[in-house]
Design a protein around this motif. Sequence first.
Motif, PDB file in Angstrom:
ATOM      1  N   CYS A  97      48.547  56.596 -10.158  1.00  0.00           N
ATOM      2  CA  CYS A  97      49.954  56.209 -10.106  1.00  0.00           C
ATOM      3  C   CYS A  97      50.660  56.363 -11.458  1.00  0.00           C
ATOM      4  O   CYS A  97      51.774  56.880 -11.510  1.00  0.00           O
ATOM      5  CB  CYS A  97      50.094  54.781  -9.589  1.00  0.00           C
ATOM      6  SG  CYS A  97      51.791  54.355  -9.122  1.00  0.00           S
TER       7      CYS A  97
ATOM      8  N   TYR B   6      47.727  45.051 -11.452  1.00  0.00           N
ATOM      9  CA  TYR B   6      46.845  44.053 -10.853  1.00  0.00           C
ATOM     10  C   TYR B   6      46.621  42.888 -11.817  1.00  0.00           C
ATOM     11  O   TYR B   6      46.448  41.745 -11.392  1.00  0.00           O
ATOM     12  CB  TYR B   6      45.521  44.689 -10.418  1.00  0.00           C
ATOM     13  CG  TYR B   6      45.671  45.455  -9.128  1.00  0.00           C
ATOM     14  CD1 TYR B   6      45.588  44.798  -7.904  1.00  0.00           C
ATOM     15  CD2 TYR B   6      45.935  46.816  -9.128  1.00  0.00           C
ATOM     16  CE1 TYR B   6      45.749  45.490  -6.712  1.00  0.00           C
ATOM     17  CE2 TYR B   6      46.097  47.515  -7.936  1.00  0.00           C
ATOM     18  CZ  TYR B   6      46.006  46.850  -6.740  1.00  0.00           C
ATOM     19  OH  TYR B   6      46.180  47.525  -5.566  1.00  0.00           O
TER      20      TYR B   6
ATOM     21  N   VAL C  25      58.463  50.336  -8.289  1.00  0.00           N
ATOM     22  CA  VAL C  25      59.632  50.935  -7.662  1.00  0.00           C
ATOM     23  C   VAL C  25      60.180  51.955  -8.654  1.00  0.00           C
ATOM     24  O   VAL C  25      60.414  51.638  -9.822  1.00  0.00           O
ATOM     25  CB  VAL C  25      60.710  49.893  -7.317  1.00  0.00           C
ATOM     26  CG1 VAL C  25      61.939  50.559  -6.714  1.00  0.00           C
ATOM     27  CG2 VAL C  25      60.152  48.835  -6.377  1.00  0.00           C
TER      28      VAL C  25
ATOM     29  N   SER D  94      52.145  52.937  -5.685  1.00  0.00           N
ATOM     30  CA  SER D  94      51.062  52.097  -6.192  1.00  0.00           C
ATOM     31  C   SER D  94      49.804  52.946  -6.366  1.00  0.00           C
ATOM     32  O   SER D  94      49.769  54.113  -5.990  1.00  0.00           O
ATOM     33  CB  SER D  94      50.776  50.935  -5.229  1.00  0.00           C
ATOM     34  OG  SER D  94      49.988  51.355  -4.148  1.00  0.00           O
TER      35      SER D  94
ATOM     36  N   SER E 115      50.958  55.879  -2.002  1.00  0.00           N
ATOM     37  CA  SER E 115      49.759  55.379  -2.652  1.00  0.00           C
ATOM     38  C   SER E 115      49.045  56.551  -3.320  1.00  0.00           C
ATOM     39  O   SER E 115      48.558  57.455  -2.643  1.00  0.00           O
ATOM     40  CB  SER E 115      48.843  54.719  -1.620  1.00  0.00           C
ATOM     41  OG  SER E 115      47.647  54.329  -2.251  1.00  0.00           O
TER      42      SER E 115
ATOM     43  N   GLN F 146      60.771  48.737 -11.395  1.00  0.00           N
ATOM     44  CA  GLN F 146      59.870  47.589 -11.370  1.00  0.00           C
ATOM     45  C   GLN F 146      58.442  48.114 -11.450  1.00  0.00           C
ATOM     46  O   GLN F 146      58.128  49.149 -10.852  1.00  0.00           O
ATOM     47  CB  GLN F 146      60.070  46.813 -10.068  1.00  0.00           C
ATOM     48  CG  GLN F 146      59.160  45.630  -9.896  1.00  0.00           C
ATOM     49  CD  GLN F 146      59.330  44.966  -8.532  1.00  0.00           C
ATOM     50  OE1 GLN F 146      59.687  45.613  -7.553  1.00  0.00           O
ATOM     51  NE2 GLN F 146      59.069  43.682  -8.466  1.00  0.00           N
TER      52      GLN F 146
ATOM     53  N   MET G  60      49.682  47.848  -9.134  1.00  0.00           N
ATOM     54  CA  MET G  60      49.642  47.159  -7.849  1.00  0.00           C
ATOM     55  C   MET G  60      50.890  47.528  -7.035  1.00  0.00           C
ATOM     56  O   MET G  60      50.810  47.746  -5.832  1.00  0.00           O
ATOM     57  CB  MET G  60      49.603  45.645  -8.067  1.00  0.00           C
ATOM     58  CG  MET G  60      49.558  44.847  -6.786  1.00  0.00           C
ATOM     59  SD  MET G  60      49.229  43.076  -7.046  1.00  0.00           S
ATOM     60  CE  MET G  60      50.631  42.583  -8.033  1.00  0.00           C
ATOM     61  N   HIS G  61      52.039  47.604  -7.704  1.00  0.00           N
ATOM     62  CA  HIS G  61      53.296  47.921  -7.023  1.00  0.00           C
ATOM     63  C   HIS G  61      54.311  48.365  -8.062  1.00  0.00           C
ATOM     64  O   HIS G  61      54.404  47.778  -9.133  1.00  0.00           O
ATOM     65  CB  HIS G  61      53.822  46.688  -6.286  1.00  0.00           C
ATOM     66  CG  HIS G  61      55.196  46.870  -5.722  1.00  0.00           C
ATOM     67  ND1 HIS G  61      55.435  47.612  -4.588  1.00  0.00           N
ATOM     68  CD2 HIS G  61      56.403  46.424  -6.153  1.00  0.00           C
ATOM     69  CE1 HIS G  61      56.744  47.603  -4.328  1.00  0.00           C
ATOM     70  NE2 HIS G  61      57.343  46.888  -5.264  1.00  0.00           N
TER      71      HIS G  61
ATOM     72  N   MET H 220      58.829  53.441  -3.465  1.00  0.00           N
ATOM     73  CA  MET H 220      57.799  52.497  -3.885  1.00  0.00           C
ATOM     74  C   MET H 220      56.478  53.246  -4.034  1.00  0.00           C
ATOM     75  O   MET H 220      56.178  54.145  -3.245  1.00  0.00           O
ATOM     76  CB  MET H 220      57.664  51.384  -2.854  1.00  0.00           C
ATOM     77  CG  MET H 220      58.887  50.527  -2.748  1.00  0.00           C
ATOM     78  SD  MET H 220      58.562  49.184  -1.584  1.00  0.00           S
ATOM     79  CE  MET H 220      60.192  49.012  -0.891  1.00  0.00           C
TER      80      MET H 220
ATOM     81  N   TYR I 134      56.764  54.619   0.703  1.00  0.00           N
ATOM     82  CA  TYR I 134      55.787  53.914  -0.130  1.00  0.00           C
ATOM     83  C   TYR I 134      54.588  54.847  -0.276  1.00  0.00           C
ATOM     84  O   TYR I 134      53.900  55.135   0.704  1.00  0.00           O
ATOM     85  CB  TYR I 134      55.350  52.599   0.520  1.00  0.00           C
ATOM     86  CG  TYR I 134      54.799  51.609  -0.483  1.00  0.00           C
ATOM     87  CD1 TYR I 134      55.439  50.409  -0.718  1.00  0.00           C
ATOM     88  CD2 TYR I 134      53.639  51.884  -1.201  1.00  0.00           C
ATOM     89  CE1 TYR I 134      54.957  49.504  -1.642  1.00  0.00           C
ATOM     90  CE2 TYR I 134      53.151  50.990  -2.127  1.00  0.00           C
ATOM     91  CZ  TYR I 134      53.804  49.796  -2.346  1.00  0.00           C
ATOM     92  OH  TYR I 134      53.326  48.899  -3.272  1.00  0.00           O
TER      93      TYR I 134
END
Length: 145
Positions: A13, A34, A64, A75, A8, A30, A61-62, A73, A6
Amino acid sequence: MKVQSYLSFEGRCDEAIGFYKKALGAEVVQLMRYSDAPAQAPSGNADESCSGTMPSPDKVMHAVVRIGETEVMVSDGRCSGRAEFKGVMLALTANTDAEAHQWFDALADGGQVLQPLMKTFFTSSFGMLNDRFGVAWLLVVAQPS
């Protein structure tokens, strides 16, 4: 059990996703911004620069991202502008030297080569680099078993 990375990117991003699409053929599986959060959830502020306590609504926010057979993943995190990926490397295993060189060159664009691709006692091509976002990569060609 499944362990996944994951990352950040602290406000970059979207740029990183675009870079990995071009460099590695990454595919977005995916993506939630926000602004996609329900109204009762913390929503960001109008500050486009991500300098507030909550990231702006347009930030990731997130997400994949599929790179080859692996999902990573990602963000924007808290959008601090200071992404740090210390002590971690993502390893790419290529099937051929040509594939390793293609990926290495693409990832090195705007980044820093730590170990140029070279033949070693354990593989025909091995190299390491930090890409333009500071993510460390190790590239190696799979050896026939």
